[in-house]
Write a protein that holds these residues in place. Structure first.
Motif, PDB file in Angstrom:
ATOM      1  N   LEU A  74      26.410  52.945  78.866  1.00 54.76           N
ATOM      2  CA  LEU A  74      25.551  51.867  79.334  1.00 54.76           C
ATOM      3  C   LEU A  74      25.051  51.092  78.124  1.00 54.76           C
ATOM      4  O   LEU A  74      24.687  51.674  77.103  1.00 54.76           O
ATOM      5  CB  LEU A  74      24.370  52.429  80.126  1.00 54.76           C
ATOM      6  CG  LEU A  74      24.712  53.232  81.390  1.00 54.76           C
ATOM      7  CD1 LEU A  74      23.436  53.794  82.015  1.00 54.76           C
ATOM      8  CD2 LEU A  74      25.452  52.360  82.389  1.00 54.76           C
ATOM      9  N   LEU A  75      25.019  49.762  78.251  1.00 56.58           N
ATOM     10  CA  LEU A  75      24.664  48.903  77.127  1.00 56.58           C
ATOM     11  C   LEU A  75      23.395  48.123  77.430  1.00 56.58           C
ATOM     12  O   LEU A  75      23.049  47.891  78.593  1.00 56.58           O
ATOM     13  CB  LEU A  75      25.806  47.928  76.822  1.00 56.58           C
ATOM     14  CG  LEU A  75      27.184  48.550  76.561  1.00 56.58           C
ATOM     15  CD1 LEU A  75      28.233  47.459  76.385  1.00 56.58           C
ATOM     16  CD2 LEU A  75      27.138  49.441  75.330  1.00 56.58           C
ATOM     17  N   ARG A 223      11.053  56.847  79.785  1.00 52.60           N
ATOM     18  CA  ARG A 223      12.508  56.648  79.754  1.00 52.60           C
ATOM     19  C   ARG A 223      12.893  55.438  78.908  1.00 52.60           C
ATOM     20  O   ARG A 223      13.841  55.492  78.119  1.00 52.60           O
ATOM     21  CB  ARG A 223      13.023  56.489  81.191  1.00 52.60           C
ATOM     22  CG  ARG A 223      14.532  56.348  81.312  1.00 52.60           C
ATOM     23  CD  ARG A 223      15.218  57.633  80.970  1.00 52.60           C
ATOM     24  NE  ARG A 223      16.652  57.422  80.794  1.00 52.60           N
ATOM     25  CZ  ARG A 223      17.488  58.320  80.320  1.00 52.60           C
ATOM     26  NH1 ARG A 223      17.039  59.501  79.950  1.00 52.60           N
ATOM     27  NH2 ARG A 223      18.765  58.057  80.198  1.00 52.60           N
ATOM     28  N   GLY A 224      12.173  54.337  79.048  1.00 49.67           N
ATOM     29  CA  GLY A 224      12.480  53.136  78.273  1.00 49.67           C
ATOM     30  C   GLY A 224      12.323  53.348  76.779  1.00 49.67           C
ATOM     31  O   GLY A 224      13.250  53.108  75.999  1.00 49.67           O
ATOM     32  N   LEU A 236       4.635  51.038  79.385  1.00 42.30           N
ATOM     33  CA  LEU A 236       3.992  50.306  80.472  1.00 42.30           C
ATOM     34  C   LEU A 236       4.606  48.936  80.689  1.00 42.30           C
ATOM     35  O   LEU A 236       4.038  48.106  81.416  1.00 42.30           O
ATOM     36  CB  LEU A 236       2.489  50.173  80.189  1.00 42.30           C
ATOM     37  CG  LEU A 236       1.716  51.501  80.043  1.00 42.30           C
ATOM     38  CD1 LEU A 236       0.261  51.233  79.730  1.00 42.30           C
ATOM     39  CD2 LEU A 236       1.854  52.333  81.306  1.00 42.30           C
ATOM     40  N   ASP A 237       5.759  48.670  80.091  1.00 35.31           N
ATOM     41  CA  ASP A 237       6.460  47.401  80.278  1.00 35.31           C
ATOM     42  C   ASP A 237       7.202  47.440  81.616  1.00 35.31           C
ATOM     43  O   ASP A 237       8.153  48.208  81.796  1.00 35.31           O
ATOM     44  CB  ASP A 237       7.437  47.178  79.122  1.00 35.31           C
ATOM     45  CG  ASP A 237       8.005  45.768  79.116  1.00 35.31           C
ATOM     46  OD1 ASP A 237       8.326  45.254  80.204  1.00 35.31           O
ATOM     47  OD2 ASP A 237       8.148  45.186  78.028  1.00 35.31           O
ATOM     48  N   ARG A 242      11.788  48.531  85.236  1.00 38.72           N
ATOM     49  CA  ARG A 242      12.701  48.045  86.272  1.00 38.72           C
ATOM     50  C   ARG A 242      14.147  48.250  85.850  1.00 38.72           C
ATOM     51  O   ARG A 242      14.995  48.670  86.648  1.00 38.72           O
ATOM     52  CB  ARG A 242      12.436  46.569  86.559  1.00 38.72           C
ATOM     53  CG  ARG A 242      13.196  46.029  87.762  1.00 38.72           C
ATOM     54  CD  ARG A 242      12.984  44.532  87.931  1.00 38.72           C
ATOM     55  NE  ARG A 242      11.561  44.193  87.937  1.00 38.72           N
ATOM     56  CZ  ARG A 242      10.943  43.525  86.978  1.00 38.72           C
ATOM     57  NH1 ARG A 242      11.625  43.137  85.886  1.00 38.72           N
ATOM     58  NH2 ARG A 242       9.669  43.234  87.065  1.00 38.72           N
ATOM     59  N   ASP A 243      14.427  47.979  84.587  1.00 41.08           N
ATOM     60  CA  ASP A 243      15.800  48.180  84.099  1.00 41.08           C
ATOM     61  C   ASP A 243      16.194  49.656  84.166  1.00 41.08           C
ATOM     62  O   ASP A 243      17.331  49.988  84.512  1.00 41.08           O
ATOM     63  CB  ASP A 243      15.917  47.677  82.652  1.00 41.08           C
ATOM     64  CG  ASP A 243      15.783  46.159  82.567  1.00 41.08           C
ATOM     65  OD1 ASP A 243      15.984  45.478  83.585  1.00 41.08           O
ATOM     66  OD2 ASP A 243      15.451  45.676  81.461  1.00 41.08           O
ATOM     67  N   GLN A 244      15.269  50.537  83.842  1.00 41.91           N
ATOM     68  CA  GLN A 244      15.590  51.964  83.865  1.00 41.91           C
ATOM     69  C   GLN A 244      15.784  52.490  85.281  1.00 41.91           C
ATOM     70  O   GLN A 244      16.592  53.396  85.509  1.00 41.91           O
ATOM     71  CB  GLN A 244      14.489  52.765  83.153  1.00 41.91           C
ATOM     72  CG  GLN A 244      14.390  52.496  81.670  1.00 41.91           C
ATOM     73  CD  GLN A 244      15.701  52.749  80.949  1.00 41.91           C
ATOM     74  OE1 GLN A 244      16.391  53.741  81.210  1.00 41.91           O
ATOM     75  NE2 GLN A 244      16.055  51.854  80.042  1.00 41.91           N
ATOM     76  N   LEU A 245      15.052  51.941  86.244  1.00 39.44           N
ATOM     77  CA  LEU A 245      15.217  52.373  87.626  1.00 39.44           C
ATOM     78  C   LEU A 245      16.582  51.995  88.185  1.00 39.44           C
ATOM     79  O   LEU A 245      17.031  52.580  89.175  1.00 39.44           O
ATOM     80  CB  LEU A 245      14.113  51.783  88.501  1.00 39.44           C
ATOM     81  CG  LEU A 245      12.706  52.358  88.296  1.00 39.44           C
ATOM     82  CD1 LEU A 245      11.700  51.618  89.146  1.00 39.44           C
ATOM     83  CD2 LEU A 245      12.684  53.845  88.623  1.00 39.44           C
ATOM     84  N   GLN A 246      17.246  51.040  87.561  1.00 41.79           N
ATOM     85  CA  GLN A 246      18.579  50.637  88.015  1.00 41.79           C
ATOM     86  C   GLN A 246      19.674  51.511  87.426  1.00 41.79           C
ATOM     87  O   GLN A 246      20.841  51.370  87.797  1.00 41.79           O
ATOM     88  CB  GLN A 246      18.829  49.175  87.644  1.00 41.79           C
ATOM     89  CG  GLN A 246      17.905  48.203  88.374  1.00 41.79           C
ATOM     90  CD  GLN A 246      18.082  46.769  87.919  1.00 41.79           C
ATOM     91  OE1 GLN A 246      18.852  46.486  86.992  1.00 41.79           O
ATOM     92  NE2 GLN A 246      17.376  45.849  88.542  1.00 41.79           N
TER      93      GLN A 246
END
Length: 684
Positions: A74-75, A223-224, A236-237, A242-246
């Motif tokens: 993943l990039l 995770r981020g 807290l970003d 949102r990107d990590q949940l995808q």
């Protein structure tokens, strides 16, 4: 009573060692078969190719840089940076996957036009399919090599720093919480349903639920920062979250939270209506519903690990994921059940309600099944993740796995003693029988006294009663009755305290129960350490992947540079003694790196000599460099055999200055091998 009668019949004692030996032989044969027939695979992405090649010198500027990995990655927007000799990023656009077959296992970015001559540094980052971050750097030159001012010291390696530490702690807490939640629930629903009414045992499952919920939320926030390596400020970003949940790991953590909501309902029913239900038929019907629902929830939570970590990639992942679920559930039933049993045996507040022997025996049988499944699935996972016997000693994953195997053996040995005491539990010897009889007599006497004290006012003679009427009338109608009631309550409290104290003495008088308490405590202590090692293992690069990375790592290409120094700097010259432990296994390895500068083609010479000082050949010799301060490497150096005891490499480049760790691996036979390390200073 003679305690020797509890050991079982003589035939059973004679046959047990033979059965145990047959089991060990069969298990060893299975391990040998699996490890002996290993096939290539990977978990954790390994860089296996670059274009331009690492250390190469190209005549014209390339249009783009392409990296090839051993598995899909993943990039992100900063996964690839190409820095010129002055540290300026010359990448045009954002990184993506190259076109063609296995495009998911590539990373590419276009370069700006009009690039000048000099040495360029490529810094890359990616996320493996098993959710772990990987990173590294390499160099190539346009026209001719040059000095570079690139400094990567401000770039945190993925998976490191404070975020990496906290993420590791969160993963351990999640595993521990899962074990407490599942193990306590199984123990209180299958082994000892009456214990579900006891607060100390309820708290174990509740603590597991709270630990899992808190750690899962923390892992989502971390995770981020963990994968991006940009500090805790990203926790807290909302955009990063949102990107990590995808991603698959993010979706697994979110699914775990939803399953924990269902687990809360399960616990409410288990400790509520099920524990208080008296009707056997209604209780049985509710038990079936709890069993099915609890199994679905436990399997679902275990699957959130299997679908996002090592089991989800590599060979036979369709088989590995359900095997991993069984492995996790077996661990939870055993470890969580041990903690619950330990609490039931040791908690002072439960002395008046000791655990029944049948409950201990049920858990002993359940634990035996869990251990059998744990060992069986562990053998399969070891074969799948290691691939060869050599990986046990050559990789950090293999060495950790050896520690885990040792802990499991110790755990099984202690569990054998626990099972032995369990078989004798309840067969009270003479000392405990006498204590029980004394306690029963004392309890009966005290109870009779309390009853007599309570009934005393009713036996007062009538004449005395008549004489006391005026006093009673003067003091109020309820005064004497209230005093008698208070006295009776005080006697009952005293009797309850004496009964609890006697119950503790009775339990202490049972030598088998005391031995079981001590063995279960030791078993739980070893299991907690084992859980920590397992957590570290799940975040490490498997031995099979590490071996594959060594075999497929790109070799430095030949360069048109001469590799001479223009500053008169002395080359790096190091002599390392080695001893493989086998015949003719002692000697020295002399390594020379000229000119010994970063981002410059270096000529490497390696000479092996025996103890007599004569050059000697060996079946294999490897050389690699690691820069721990930047989490860079190991960078393998491809050596060419040029004569007896002599190997060389041309145009070997180390991208950054600093204190590097040089590793020399010498193999003198199929089984005799050693790796020696030495720190060397590389200047700019």
């Amino acid at each position: 009573m003679d305690t020797r009668s509890y050991a079982g019949p003589p035939g059973a004692r004679r046959s047990w060692p033979r059965r145990a030996a047959a089991l060990l032989v069969g298990l060893g044969a299975l391990v040998g078969l699996l490890l002996g027939t290993a096939v290539p695979a990977s978990a954790h992405a390994a860089l296996i190719g670059t274009d331009p090649a690492d250390g190469s010198v190209v005549k014209t500027a390339p249009q783009r840089v392409v990296l090839t990995f051993s598995e899909g990655v993943l990039l992100s927007d900063d996964s690839l940076r190409v820095l010129d000799p002055h540290g300026t990023d010359v990448a045009a656009g954002t990184p993506g996957h190259a076109q063609g077959k296995n495009s998911g296992a590539t990373s590419t970015v276009a370069l700006k036009s009009g690039l000048g001559d000099g040495t360029y540094t490529v810094a890359w980052r990616a996320i493996s399919q098993d959710s772990h971050p990987v990173s590294g750097a390499f160099t190539f030159s346009i026209g001719a090599p040059s000095r570079t001012d690139v400094d990567l010291s401000g770039v945190a390696a993925r998976g490191g720093g404070a975020a990496g530490t906290l993420y590791g702690v969160g993963r351990y807490v999640a595993y521990a919480g899962f074990a407490l939640l599942v193990g306590a629930s199984v123990f209180l629903s299958v082994c000892w349903p009456r214990g579900a009414l006891l607060r100390p045992l309820q708290r174990i499952a509740a603590t597991g639920w709270v630990a899992m919920a808190a750690s899962t939320i923390a892992l989502l926030l971390l995770r981020g920062p963990y994968v991006n390596g940009k500090g805790l400020g990203q926790a807290l970003d909302l955009g990063v979250m949102r990107d990590q949940l995808q991603t698959r790991p993010g979706a697994a953590l979110l699914s775990r939270l939803l399953l924990l909501a269902a687990a809360a309902v399960f616990l409410a029913v288990l400790f509520g209506s099920y524990a208080r239900r008296e009707d056997p038929e209604e209780r049985a019907d509710l038990a079936w519903g709890l069993g099915i629902g609890g199994t679905v929830i436990a399997v679902g939570i275990a699957a959130t690990w299997a679908m996002a970590e090592h089991a989800s990639v590599g060979i036979q992942h369709q088989v590995a994921m359900p095997v991993d679920v069984v492995h996790l559930l077996s661990m939870a039933v055993w470890l969580g059940g041990l903690i619950t049993l330990l609490t039931a045996l040791w908690a002072p507040s439960l002395a008046g309600r000791p655990i029944e022997p049948y409950a201990v025996r049920r858990f002993s049988l359940l634990g035996l099944i869990a251990v059998t499944l744990l060992v069986g699935t562990g053998v399969y996972q070891a074969w799948r993740q290691m691939g060869s016997w050599r990986a046990f000693t050559d990789t950090s994953y293999g060495r950790l796995l050896l520690i885990k195997i040792g802990l499991v053996c110790a755990l099984v040995a202690v569990a054998w003693f626990s099972r032995r005491w369990t078989a004798r539990l309840g067969r009270t010897p003479a000392t405990a029988t006498a204590a029980v009889a004394t306690t029963a007599t004392a309890t009966a006497t005290a109870t009779a006294a309390a009853a007599a004290a309570t009934a005393a006012p009713a036996s007062v003679p009538a004449a005395a009663a008549d004489r006391t009427k005026p006093a009673v009338a003067a003091s109020g109608s309820g005064g004497a009755g209230g005093a008698d009631s208070a006295r009776a309550q005080q006697l009952r409290r005293q009797q309850a305290a004496r009964s609890a104290a006697r119950a503790r003495k009775v339990l202490a008088a049972d030598p088998f129960r005391g031995a079981l308490r001590r063995s279960v405590l030791a078993e739980a202590a070893v299991a907690v350490v084992l859980l920590g090692v397992t957590t570290v293992l799940s975040g490490s690069q498997p031995g099979r992947a590490a071996e594959e990375q060594k075999a497929l790592a790109p070799a430095p290409s030949a360069s048109s540079g001469t590799g001479t120094t223009s500053s008169g700097q002395a080359p790096i010259a190091v002599t390392v003694p080695y001893d493989t432990g086998g015949p003719k296994g002692k000697g020295t390895a002399a390594v020379t790196v000229t000119p010994g500068r970063a981002a410059t083609p270096n000529q490497v010479r390696l000479v092996l000599k025996n103890t007599a000082g004569t050059p000697v050949d060996v079946p294999e010799v490897r050389l690699a460099f690691t820069l721990p301060a930047q989490n860079l490497g190991p960078i393998p150096i491809t050596l060419k055999h040029t004569g007896t005891g002599r190997w060389t490499a041309s145009a070997a480049q180390l991208p950054l200055p600093g204190t590097w760790q040089m590793s020399v691996t010498v193999r003198t036979s199929d089984i005799d091998e050693v790796t020696e390390t030495k720190k060397v200073k590389v200047t700019s």
